[in-house]
Design a protein around this motif. Sequence first.
Motif, short mmCIF file in Angstrom:
data_model
loop_
_atom_site.label_atom_id
_atom_site.label_comp_id
_atom_site.label_asym_id
_atom_site.label_seq_id
_atom_site.Cartn_x
_atom_site.Cartn_y
_atom_site.Cartn_z
N THR A 1 0.97 -1.11 -0.02
CA THR A 1 0.38 0.19 0.04
C THR A 1 0.80 1.04 0.09
O THR A 1 1.00 2.55 -0.62
CB THR A 1 -0.63 -0.06 1.40
OG1 THR A 1 -1.97 -1.44 1.24
CG2 THR A 1 -1.16 1.14 1.45
N GLU A 2 1.85 1.41 0.84
CA GLU A 2 2.70 2.50 1.21
C GLU A 2 3.58 2.21 -0.73
O GLU A 2 3.80 3.40 -0.90
CB GLU A 2 4.08 2.34 1.95
CG GLU A 2 4.75 3.16 2.22
CD GLU A 2 5.58 3.01 3.51
OE1 GLU A 2 7.10 4.09 2.96
OE2 GLU A 2 5.82 2.67 4.19
N TRP A 3 3.93 1.54 -0.61
CA TRP A 3 4.69 1.33 -2.09
C TRP A 3 3.23 2.07 -3.04
O TRP A 3 3.98 2.55 -4.48
CB TRP A 3 5.25 0.09 -2.75
CG TRP A 3 5.67 0.03 -4.09
CD1 TRP A 3 5.01 -0.61 -5.16
CD2 TRP A 3 6.58 0.50 -4.65
NE1 TRP A 3 5.31 -0.52 -6.39
CE2 TRP A 3 6.89 0.12 -5.76
CE3 TRP A 3 8.22 1.14 -4.37
CZ2 TRP A 3 8.42 -0.35 -6.78
CZ3 TRP A 3 9.08 1.12 -4.87
CH2 TRP A 3 9.34 0.55 -6.22
N ASN A 4 2.45 1.56 -3.54
CA ASN A 4 1.57 1.32 -4.56
C ASN A 4 1.13 3.68 -4.51
O ASN A 4 1.21 4.37 -5.24
CB ASN A 4 -0.07 1.69 -4.02
CG ASN A 4 0.47 -0.12 -5.22
OD1 ASN A 4 1.07 -0.44 -5.68
ND2 ASN A 4 -0.58 -0.58 -3.74
N GLU A 5 1.09 4.21 -2.72
CA GLU A 5 0.94 5.40 -2.26
C GLU A 5 2.38 6.31 -2.47
O GLU A 5 2.17 7.63 -3.36
CB GLU A 5 0.43 5.89 -0.68
CG GLU A 5 -0.97 5.30 -0.66
CD GLU A 5 -1.25 5.29 0.98
OE1 GLU A 5 0.18 5.54 1.04
OE2 GLU A 5 -2.05 4.75 1.47
N ARG A 6 3.35 6.25 -2.69
CA ARG A 6 4.91 6.17 -2.76
C ARG A 6 4.80 6.55 -4.79
O ARG A 6 5.61 7.95 -5.08
CB ARG A 6 5.84 5.82 -2.45
CG ARG A 6 5.38 6.68 -0.66
CD ARG A 6 6.70 6.22 0.63
NE ARG A 6 8.00 7.36 -0.22
CZ ARG A 6 8.70 6.04 0.31
NH1 ARG A 6 9.24 5.38 1.34
NH2 ARG A 6 10.02 7.07 0.76
N THR A 7 4.49 5.31 -5.17
CA THR A 7 5.17 5.73 -6.17
C THR A 7 4.09 6.51 -7.45
O THR A 7 4.17 6.98 -8.03
CB THR A 7 5.09 4.06 -7.34
OG1 THR A 7 3.88 3.50 -7.02
CG2 THR A 7 6.19 3.64 -6.63
N ALA B 1 2.27 9.14 -7.00
CA ALA B 1 3.69 10.45 -6.65
C ALA B 1 4.30 10.84 -7.05
O ALA B 1 4.00 11.80 -7.20
CB ALA B 1 3.32 10.77 -4.65
N THR B 2 4.51 9.42 -7.57
CA THR B 2 5.72 10.21 -8.44
C THR B 2 5.75 10.22 -9.24
O THR B 2 5.99 10.57 -10.52
CB THR B 2 6.96 9.16 -8.27
OG1 THR B 2 7.38 7.68 -8.18
CG2 THR B 2 7.41 9.52 -6.91
N GLY B 3 4.93 9.53 -9.45
CA GLY B 3 4.25 9.34 -11.62
C GLY B 3 5.18 8.40 -12.21
O GLY B 3 5.27 7.49 -13.67
N ALA B 4 5.26 7.19 -11.63
CA ALA B 4 6.36 6.44 -11.60
C ALA B 4 7.61 6.89 -12.38
O ALA B 4 7.54 5.47 -13.52
CB ALA B 4 5.58 4.63 -12.44
N ARG B 5 8.38 7.53 -12.19
CA ARG B 5 9.46 7.75 -12.74
C ARG B 5 10.62 8.11 -11.61
O ARG B 5 9.85 8.21 -10.47
CB ARG B 5 9.64 9.14 -13.46
CG ARG B 5 8.06 8.99 -14.86
CD ARG B 5 8.19 10.30 -15.78
NE ARG B 5 7.18 10.48 -15.97
CZ ARG B 5 6.69 10.14 -17.19
NH1 ARG B 5 8.14 9.62 -18.17
NH2 ARG B 5 5.88 10.28 -18.54
N THR B 6 11.26 7.08 -12.12
CA THR B 6 12.31 7.65 -10.92
C THR B 6 13.40 8.95 -10.99
O THR B 6 13.18 9.64 -12.41
CB THR B 6 13.68 6.21 -11.19
OG1 THR B 6 13.56 6.43 -12.98
CG2 THR B 6 13.15 5.03 -11.14
N PRO B 7 13.69 9.49 -10.13
CA PRO B 7 14.38 10.42 -10.26
C PRO B 7 15.58 10.87 -10.82
O PRO B 7 16.22 10.07 -12.03
CB PRO B 7 14.68 11.26 -8.70
CG PRO B 7 14.68 9.78 -7.64
CD PRO B 7 14.21 8.44 -8.72
#
Length: 71
Positions: A57-63, A65-71
């Motif tokens: 759940t945390e992974w889904n929320e955090r990714t 928020a990034t638009g599933a793009r790496t920094p």
Amino acid sequence: MTGTRVSGQAEKALRAAMERLLAGKPTRTDGRLIKENLYREAGVSRATMNRAPDILTEWNERTAATGARTP
């Protein structure tokens, strides 16, 4: 955590892997923000990852928020 049904060691590995991937500093994968990379980066099986719903759940929320793009 209430929904985590994995060992403390596996939970720690998954959380560390999540932080590395989200920071753009993978050590075992290509760094894409996908669940396959999460469990591979953590060095655990997919089944183990799937038994950690709080982490997923945390992974889904955090990714999300990034638009599933790496920094």
